[in-house]
Scaffold this active site. Structure first.
Site, mmCIF file in Angstrom:
data_model
loop_
_atom_site.group_PDB
_atom_site.id
_atom_site.type_symbol
_atom_site.label_atom_id
_atom_site.label_comp_id
_atom_site.label_asym_id
_atom_site.label_seq_id
_atom_site.Cartn_x
_atom_site.Cartn_y
_atom_site.Cartn_z
ATOM 1 N N GLY A 23 1.059 -0.036 -1.811
ATOM 2 C CA GLY A 23 0.790 1.334 -2.269
ATOM 3 C C GLY A 23 1.563 1.679 -3.525
ATOM 4 O O GLY A 23 1.840 2.853 -3.789
ATOM 5 N N ILE A 24 1.869 0.665 -4.351
ATOM 6 C CA ILE A 24 2.675 0.916 -5.567
ATOM 7 C C ILE A 24 1.916 1.783 -6.577
ATOM 8 O O ILE A 24 2.522 2.451 -7.410
ATOM 9 C CB ILE A 24 3.136 -0.427 -6.205
ATOM 10 C CG1 ILE A 24 4.234 -0.161 -7.250
ATOM 11 C CG2 ILE A 24 1.953 -1.183 -6.833
ATOM 12 C CD1 ILE A 24 4.954 -1.397 -7.717
ATOM 13 N N THR A 25 0.579 1.801 -6.494
ATOM 14 C CA THR A 25 -0.205 2.626 -7.437
ATOM 15 C C THR A 25 -0.278 4.085 -6.987
ATOM 16 O O THR A 25 -0.821 4.924 -7.704
ATOM 17 C CB THR A 25 -1.645 2.086 -7.575
ATOM 18 O OG1 THR A 25 -2.219 2.034 -6.253
ATOM 19 C CG2 THR A 25 -1.676 0.708 -8.199
ATOM 20 N N GLN A 65 1.372 7.881 -5.423
ATOM 21 C CA GLN A 65 2.452 8.775 -5.874
ATOM 22 C C GLN A 65 3.834 8.199 -5.527
ATOM 23 O O GLN A 65 4.686 8.016 -6.400
ATOM 24 C CB GLN A 65 2.315 10.152 -5.203
ATOM 25 C CG GLN A 65 3.539 11.036 -5.442
ATOM 26 C CD GLN A 65 3.546 12.327 -4.643
ATOM 27 O OE1 GLN A 65 3.261 13.376 -5.196
ATOM 28 N NE2 GLN A 65 3.885 12.268 -3.369
ATOM 29 N N ASP A 114 -4.506 -6.967 0.454
ATOM 30 C CA ASP A 114 -5.120 -5.798 1.087
ATOM 31 C C ASP A 114 -4.620 -5.689 2.515
ATOM 32 O O ASP A 114 -4.507 -6.710 3.208
ATOM 33 C CB ASP A 114 -6.657 -5.941 1.056
ATOM 34 C CG ASP A 114 -7.348 -4.592 1.241
ATOM 35 O OD1 ASP A 114 -7.131 -3.970 2.288
ATOM 36 O OD2 ASP A 114 -8.091 -4.180 0.334
ATOM 37 N N LEU A 169 3.905 1.545 1.975
ATOM 38 C CA LEU A 169 3.457 2.895 1.598
ATOM 39 C C LEU A 169 1.932 2.991 1.546
ATOM 40 O O LEU A 169 1.383 4.081 1.431
ATOM 41 C CB LEU A 169 4.024 3.278 0.228
ATOM 42 C CG LEU A 169 5.537 3.126 0.044
ATOM 43 C CD1 LEU A 169 5.955 3.697 -1.307
ATOM 44 C CD2 LEU A 169 6.304 3.808 1.165
ATOM 45 N N ALA A 170 1.232 1.878 1.592
ATOM 46 C CA ALA A 170 -0.231 1.919 1.466
ATOM 47 C C ALA A 170 -0.849 2.551 2.706
ATOM 48 O O ALA A 170 -0.417 2.305 3.834
ATOM 49 C CB ALA A 170 -0.783 0.509 1.274
ATOM 50 N N SER A 184 4.755 10.053 9.095
ATOM 51 C CA SER A 184 4.386 11.356 8.538
ATOM 52 C C SER A 184 4.627 12.507 9.512
ATOM 53 O O SER A 184 4.441 12.361 10.728
ATOM 54 C CB SER A 184 2.891 11.309 8.183
ATOM 55 O OG SER A 184 2.391 12.612 7.966
ATOM 56 N N GLU A 229 2.622 14.728 9.902
ATOM 57 C CA GLU A 229 1.326 15.006 10.541
ATOM 58 C C GLU A 229 1.316 14.506 11.988
ATOM 59 O O GLU A 229 0.469 14.921 12.775
ATOM 60 C CB GLU A 229 0.187 14.363 9.754
ATOM 61 C CG GLU A 229 -0.204 15.110 8.499
ATOM 62 C CD GLU A 229 -0.799 16.492 8.790
ATOM 63 O OE1 GLU A 229 -1.887 16.556 9.375
ATOM 64 O OE2 GLU A 229 -0.163 17.498 8.437
ATOM 65 N N TYR A 277 -6.109 10.819 10.936
ATOM 66 C CA TYR A 277 -4.976 10.336 10.122
ATOM 67 C C TYR A 277 -3.675 10.419 10.929
ATOM 68 O O TYR A 277 -2.906 9.458 11.002
ATOM 69 C CB TYR A 277 -4.853 11.175 8.838
ATOM 70 C CG TYR A 277 -3.565 10.927 8.079
ATOM 71 C CD1 TYR A 277 -3.434 9.842 7.221
ATOM 72 C CD2 TYR A 277 -2.467 11.782 8.226
ATOM 73 C CE1 TYR A 277 -2.241 9.605 6.536
ATOM 74 C CE2 TYR A 277 -1.285 11.558 7.548
ATOM 75 C CZ TYR A 277 -1.172 10.472 6.703
ATOM 76 O OH TYR A 277 0.008 10.249 6.020
#
Ligand code: NAP
Ligand code: F7E
Length: 321
Positions: free
Chosen positions: A7-9, A11, A55, A77-78, A122, A124, A146
């Protein structure tokens, strides 16, 4: 020190990569194959990080990337991270956000069980809250596919720590935002549309639940907590938040104050933006993180929202939008 970020791309991935580079780390990132590269958030870091295609859906790709990079720390983080999408794509959300965690943990077991692992859990997961404020012992009651997927990710991390003695930690992070936040999330939606209203590009902002309340912090502060969790002596789970709650309406009031307009003249409520099941109010008790990690948030909610609006105004002045 070598770190791998999935998830480096995103935020958080972009802020974490900056944070680790500043501390002298060799930083590697997982990116998924796409017909068009969308690396905007890390374009300023491209020559300082190494990207690898893999992936969370593909177990072998994760094993190969760990073999190639030989990291000491893995930050997972992805995820499919937008709550409304999780009702439209509940199975895919489960594959990425829940089972993806097990795939990464299994890859760690297979390649190097000494790797230190951070899981992006999270607030959530607290959903329909059982107590306020929420701490590490508060029971979970997720309110979206989620949230349910994140509960799985959290407990599989705890379970692999207890079953296989991995250094596996779960950070229960409350909402954190920044000028790099995706435009579908409410803070950035409001800062972006306020900036467009300021620039005369549009006149209206459609919004969902004005009364929803969140404990919002700054993403740049929160990535430090992730790192601190992996430097601790023992792997533990931590709640990360500010302890301060604000409403969506308050967010809008601050953003419109920043552009010198009366929000009531521009904002309309759209029932289509209400969620099938809402998380009404979240508030963190981050005292364990303060006590054990020495972590505290720095930027206030109001400072952050004003910064986001000013940054979006600059972007629009420069030709975006
Ligand atoms: P984000 O901006 O949506 O970034 C998500 C990242 O995951 C992107 O880099 C995305 O890649 C990547 N990704 C998605 N599916 C993937 C797959 N199948 N394989 C590999 N990579 C995949 O999210 P964020 O705000 O930075 O949040 C980071 C993590 O923290 C997420 O797990 C999120 O659920 C969790 N979290 C966030 C918050 C918050 O308030 N921000 C709070 C608590 C927890 P592409 O660029 O290719 O889409
Ligand atoms: O919504 C309300 C909405 O989409 C916040 C993710 O990073 O944080 C994030 O999840 C609140 C909700 O974030 C609109 O109903 C009103 O009550 O910005 P959001 P989220 O759902 O809290 C958690 C911690 C994560 O883990 C997630 O990955 O704002 N709201 N009107 C709206 N929300 C949106 N998106 N758009 C509206 O127009």
């Amino acid at each position: 020190m070598i770190a791998l970020i999935t998830g480096i791309t995103g935020q958080d991935g972009s802020y974490l990569a900056e944070f680790l580079l500043d501390r002298g780390y060799e930083v590697h990132g997982v990116v998924r194959r796409s017909s068009v590269e969308k690396y905007d958030r890390i374009s300023h870091l491209r020559d300082r990080v190494t990207l690898h295609q893999a992936d969370l859906l593909d177990q072998l790709s994760l094993i190969r990337v760990l073999e190639r990079v030989e990291p000491r720390e893995v930050y997972n983080l992805a995820a499919q991270s937008f709550v409304p999408t999780s009702w439209d794509q509940p199975l895919l959300t489960g594959e990425f956000t829940a089972l993806g965690v097990t795939r990464m943990l299994e890859a760690i077991r297979a390649v190097d069980p000494a790797i230190r692992f951070y899981q992006a859990s999270s607030s959530e997961m607290f959903g329909k809250v059982r107590e306020t404020p929420q701490n590490e012992d508060t029971p979970f009651y997720p309110r979206s596919p989620y949230g349910v997927a994140k509960v799985y990710g959290h407990f599989i991390t705890v379970n692999y720590r207890e079953s296989y003695d991995l250094f596996a930690t779960s950070g229960i992070l409350f909402n954190h935002e920044s000028p790099r936040r995706g435009r579908e999330f409410v803070t950035r939606k409001v800062s972006w549309e306020a900036a467009r209203i300021h620039g005369g590009l549009v006149d209206r902002l459609s919004i969902g639940n004005l009364r929803a309340e969140r404990d919002w912090g700054f993403a740049g502060d929160y990535v430090e907590a992730m790192w601190l969790m992996l430097q601790a002596e023992t792997p533990e789970d931590y709640v990360i938040g500010t302890g301060v709650t604000n409403s969506v309406q308050r967010l809008i009031e601050i953003a419109f104050d920043e552009i010198g307009r009366d929000w009531r003249e521009h904002v309309e409520q759209d029932p289509a933006l209400l969620r099938p099941a809402e998380v009404e109010r979240l508030c963190a008790d981050p005292s364990k993180a303060k006590r054990q990690l020495g972590w505290e948030p720095r930027m206030s909610f109001e400072e952050m929202i004003r910064l986001m609006v000013r940054t979006d105004i600059e972007r629009i002045d420069a030709g975006a939008g």
